[in-house]
Design a protein around this motif. Structure first.
Motif, PDB file in Angstrom:
ATOM      1  N   LEU A 179       0.821  -1.211   0.000  1.00 48.98           N
ATOM      2  CA  LEU A 179       0.000   0.000   0.000  1.00 48.98           C
ATOM      3  C   LEU A 179       0.857   1.264   0.000  1.00 48.98           C
ATOM      4  N   GLU A 180       1.985   1.240   0.679  1.00 54.46           N
ATOM      5  CA  GLU A 180       2.885   2.400   0.645  1.00 54.46           C
ATOM      6  C   GLU A 180       3.410   2.639  -0.766  1.00 54.46           C
ATOM      7  N   LYS A 181       3.715   1.536  -1.465  1.00 55.03           N
ATOM      8  CA  LYS A 181       4.202   1.686  -2.844  1.00 55.03           C
ATOM      9  C   LYS A 181       3.100   2.216  -3.754  1.00 55.03           C
ATOM     10  N   ILE A 182       1.881   1.735  -3.555  1.00 57.12           N
ATOM     11  CA  ILE A 182       0.758   2.230  -4.359  1.00 57.12           C
ATOM     12  C   ILE A 182       0.526   3.712  -4.087  1.00 57.12           C
ATOM     13  N   ALA A 183       0.601   4.111  -2.821  1.00 54.87           N
ATOM     14  CA  ALA A 183       0.432   5.520  -2.465  1.00 54.87           C
ATOM     15  C   ALA A 183       1.487   6.379  -3.156  1.00 54.87           C
ATOM     16  N   GLU A 184       2.704   5.834  -3.258  1.00 48.66           N
ATOM     17  CA  GLU A 184       3.785   6.565  -3.948  1.00 48.66           C
ATOM     18  C   GLU A 184       3.506   6.648  -5.447  1.00 48.66           C
ATOM     19  N   LEU A 185       3.122   5.516  -6.053  1.00 52.38           N
ATOM     20  CA  LEU A 185       2.880   5.491  -7.495  1.00 52.38           C
ATOM     21  C   LEU A 185       1.690   6.362  -7.890  1.00 52.38           C
ATOM     22  N   GLU A 186       0.698   6.456  -7.020  1.00 50.93           N
ATOM     23  CA  GLU A 186      -0.510   7.227  -7.321  1.00 50.93           C
ATOM     24  C   GLU A 186      -0.439   8.659  -6.798  1.00 50.93           C
ATOM     25  N   ASN A 187       0.740   9.021  -6.256  1.00 56.27           N
ATOM     26  CA  ASN A 187       0.953  10.382  -5.753  1.00 56.27           C
ATOM     27  C   ASN A 187      -0.105  10.797  -4.728  1.00 56.27           C
ATOM     28  N   CYS A 188      -0.403   9.897  -3.808  1.00 58.05           N
ATOM     29  CA  CYS A 188      -1.357  10.215  -2.746  1.00 58.05           C
ATOM     30  C   CYS A 188      -0.740  11.272  -1.818  1.00 58.05           C
ATOM     31  N   THR A 189      -1.474  12.312  -1.565  1.00 61.86           N
ATOM     32  CA  THR A 189      -0.994  13.382  -0.698  1.00 61.86           C
ATOM     33  C   THR A 189      -1.961  13.587   0.464  1.00 61.86           C
ATOM     34  N   VAL A 190      -1.455  14.198   1.514  1.00 57.94           N
ATOM     35  CA  VAL A 190      -2.246  14.465   2.713  1.00 57.94           C
ATOM     36  C   VAL A 190      -2.064  15.922   3.107  1.00 57.94           C
ATOM     37  N   SER A 191      -3.161  16.610   3.352  1.00 61.10           N
ATOM     38  CA  SER A 191      -3.102  18.026   3.721  1.00 61.10           C
ATOM     39  C   SER A 191      -2.929  18.190   5.224  1.00 61.10           C
ATOM     40  N   ASP A 192      -2.518  19.391   5.642  1.00 65.62           N
ATOM     41  CA  ASP A 192      -2.400  19.689   7.068  1.00 65.62           C
ATOM     42  C   ASP A 192      -3.752  19.557   7.757  1.00 65.62           C
ATOM     43  N   GLU A 193      -4.811  19.945   7.044  1.00 67.78           N
ATOM     44  CA  GLU A 193      -6.157  19.853   7.623  1.00 67.78           C
ATOM     45  C   GLU A 193      -6.533  18.390   7.891  1.00 67.78           C
ATOM     46  N   GLU A 194      -6.157  17.498   6.981  1.00 66.40           N
ATOM     47  CA  GLU A 194      -6.467  16.079   7.163  1.00 66.40           C
ATOM     48  C   GLU A 194      -5.698  15.509   8.358  1.00 66.40           C
ATOM     49  N   ILE A 195      -4.459  15.958   8.529  1.00 60.99           N
ATOM     50  CA  ILE A 195      -3.667  15.502   9.678  1.00 60.99           C
ATOM     51  C   ILE A 195      -4.307  15.976  10.976  1.00 60.99           C
ATOM     52  N   GLU A 196      -4.745  17.228  11.010  1.00 59.22           N
ATOM     53  CA  GLU A 196      -5.405  17.757  12.217  1.00 59.22           C
ATOM     54  C   GLU A 196      -6.687  16.999  12.513  1.00 59.22           C
ATOM     55  N   ASP A 238       3.867  11.500  15.946  1.00 66.00           N
ATOM     56  CA  ASP A 238       4.295  12.649  15.147  1.00 66.00           C
ATOM     57  C   ASP A 238       3.469  12.773  13.869  1.00 66.00           C
ATOM     58  N   ALA A 239       3.468  13.963  13.326  1.00 70.65           N
ATOM     59  CA  ALA A 239       2.661  14.258  12.137  1.00 70.65           C
ATOM     60  C   ALA A 239       3.096  13.420  10.942  1.00 70.65           C
ATOM     61  N   GLU A 240       4.392  13.110  10.870  1.00 72.21           N
ATOM     62  CA  GLU A 240       4.891  12.301   9.754  1.00 72.21           C
ATOM     63  C   GLU A 240       4.271  10.904   9.763  1.00 72.21           C
ATOM     64  N   GLY A 241       4.141  10.321  10.973  1.00 71.56           N
ATOM     65  CA  GLY A 241       3.518   9.003  11.085  1.00 71.56           C
ATOM     66  C   GLY A 241       2.045   9.043  10.733  1.00 71.56           C
ATOM     67  N   ILE A 242       1.360  10.117  11.164  1.00 71.47           N
ATOM     68  CA  ILE A 242      -0.053  10.284  10.834  1.00 71.47           C
ATOM     69  C   ILE A 242      -0.230  10.397   9.323  1.00 71.47           C
ATOM     70  N   ALA A 243       0.617  11.188   8.693  1.00 76.56           N
ATOM     71  CA  ALA A 243       0.520  11.380   7.247  1.00 76.56           C
ATOM     72  C   ALA A 243       0.753  10.063   6.503  1.00 76.56           C
ATOM     73  N   ALA A 244       1.714   9.276   6.982  1.00 78.39           N
ATOM     74  CA  ALA A 244       1.999   7.993   6.330  1.00 78.39           C
ATOM     75  C   ALA A 244       0.792   7.062   6.417  1.00 78.39           C
ATOM     76  N   ASP A 245       0.143   7.035   7.583  1.00 78.99           N
ATOM     77  CA  ASP A 245      -1.035   6.182   7.751  1.00 78.99           C
ATOM     78  C   ASP A 245      -2.187   6.642   6.857  1.00 78.99           C
ATOM     79  N   LEU A 246      -2.358   7.953   6.743  1.00 81.19           N
ATOM     80  CA  LEU A 246      -3.440   8.480   5.911  1.00 81.19           C
ATOM     81  C   LEU A 246      -3.197   8.176   4.430  1.00 81.19           C
ATOM     82  N   LYS A 247      -1.947   8.208   4.012  1.00 75.02           N
ATOM     83  CA  LYS A 247      -1.628   7.859   2.626  1.00 75.02           C
ATOM     84  C   LYS A 247      -1.961   6.392   2.350  1.00 75.02           C
TER      85      LYS A 247
END
Length: 432
Positions: free
Chosen positions: A362-379, A401-410
């Motif tokens: 799933l991390e590789k798919i998120a990378e290939l599909e350019n999945c992004t996460v906004s600051d609002e989504e992290i909050e 940390d926010a980096e871990g949250i962003a990775a999970d959301l991706k």
């Protein structure tokens, strides 16, 4: 601290060489001396008062080096790992290369996240089967509620029947000799439950309160007590009392007592709707399981063993935490189950392997599909976690940390994408 060299020594394994300046090391040695001097006896000096130079002369110059190195490694390693900019997935294995006048040179071997390849992850085929809700399912749900709202009624005007709860005294014997564990007083036994030796409970049926009688049975050949296997036994029984579990009738009054509805029909319709929703959710979960299995099959990666071991330990730690929330711990759990840490790891290993592979895919798919996460989504995610665990959002931010949250959301976005693009076919349940 400075990172001197980063070297790939084998696939997915690196060796990092880094150093610590002499001043930092000397301070750590002095700290180790002050922590240890109180435990060292030196002739001619009071305990804790011997100079460092005297102790080093007695035991060697490096007497405090090990403690000093253990003290400086955490901070030095954190800086080295950050500077190396590697996705490290294992605990480092440290080694001291040298201790010179200008400082200490250390080495650490680590495994890193592997290169991952995955193709054809969109358009995965899956079958969705929703189990129908029958009248029997609805009735079974109602029976559970009836049992929860039942009451015990004393029997005074009839003989014992199956499903009664009989209070009995008994003493068993084989060839006229009582045996260990064959005697009890005031024991409650539900007739027909199969708790006792086959034939025992049925012979109580038909007797009245106050009756004293013999029950003749034969112990099974597979009985746990070796000396009783296959033996004929006689139990002297006295029936002290009888009770039965009275369940309420399913009528409008019962419905009003146990729900917000007024009629049986309304109540049954609500139960059916909830069961249908439950079955639909189970079907959706089964579809997701099929999709994730397909992703694992499509994953190409040389995964380090360390990743599986780390995830297995995470599973064990999480299980231990859940036990502690219930007032237990692993030691108690092992005592009652006959398991140990190794058998628990063995049981959890397949699930851990699946988790690692799924995450990598799933991390590789998120990378290939350019999945992004906004600051609002992290909050929003911080807020959701805080509400779920009844914590302040700031406390959650201190722990995650926010980096871990962003990775999970991706990863979540990758799951949603793959599910959205999957080809799902509704299939009727197979006849049993």
């Amino acid at each position: 601290m400075s990172l001197k060299k980063t070297e790939l020594i084998e696939k997915n394994q690196y060796e990092l060489t880094f150093d610590v300046d002499r001043a930092t090391f000397d301070a750590a040695v002095d700290k180790a001396y002050r922590a240890s001097v109180k435990k060292i006896n030196v002739p001619g000096f009071r305990r804790g008062k011997a100079p460092r130079s005297i102790i080093e002369k007695m035991y060697g110059k490096g007497v405090f080096y090990e403690d000093a190195i253990n003290d400086i490694i955490p901070a030095a390693w954190a800086e080295a790992a950050k500077e190396a900019n590697l996705e490290i997935v294992s605990r480092p294995e440290f080694d001291v290369e040298s201790i010179e006048d200008d400082g200490v040179v250390l080495k650490a071997k680590v495994f890193v996240k592997p290169e991952v390849k995955i193709e054809n992850y969109l358009g995965i085929e899956a079958e969705r089967t929703v189990a129908p809700v029958t009248d029997a399912d609805v009735d079974a749900d109602i029976e559970t509620v009836r049992a929860r709202n039942s009451r015990m009624i004393d029997v005074t005007d009839r003989a014992a029947q199956l499903d009664d709860i009989a209070n009995i005294d008994y003493e068993g014997s084989v060839d006229g000799v009582p045996f260990d564990g064959g005697k009890a007083e005031g024991h409650d036994l539900k007739l027909g439950s199969g708790q006792f030796i086959p034939g025992f409970e049925e012979q109580i049926v038909g007797h009245n309160i106050g009756d004293a009688f013999d029950v003749n049975v034969t112990f099974p050949e597979e009985y746990h007590a070796e000396e009783l296997k296959g033996k004929a036994a006689v139990f002297a029984v006295k029936l002290n009392g009888l009770k039965f579990n009275e369940k309420p009738e399913v009528d409008d009054e019962f419905v009003r007592d146990v729900s917000e509805f007024n009629t049986v029909d309304e109540y049954k319709a609500d139960i059916k709707a909830k069961l249908e929703e439950k079955n639909a959710k189970a079907a959706d979960n089964a579809v997701e399981e099929q999709i994730l299995n397909a992703l694992i099959d499509k994953l190409e990666a040389d995964i380090p063993e360390a990743m599986f071991e780390t995830e297995t330990e995470n599973f064990v730690r999480d299980y231990d935490n859940r036990l502690r929330m219930q007032g237990l711990d692993l030691a108690t759990y092992f005592k009652y189950t006959g398991m140990n840490l190794d058998t628990m790891r063995e049981q959890m290993r397949p699930q851990a392997e699946r988790q690692v592979k799924t995450r990598l895919a799933l991390e590789k798919i998120a990378e290939l599909e350019n999945c992004t996460v906004s600051d609002e989504e992290i909050e929003e995610e911080y807020k959701r976690i805080a509400e779920a665990y009844n914590m302040e959002a700031d406390k959650v931010k201190e722990m995650v940390d926010a980096e871990g949250i962003a990775a999970d959301l991706k990863v979540k976005k990758a799951v949603d994408l793959v599910k959205e693009k999957a080809v799902i076919t509704d299939v009727a349940p197979k006849a049993e």
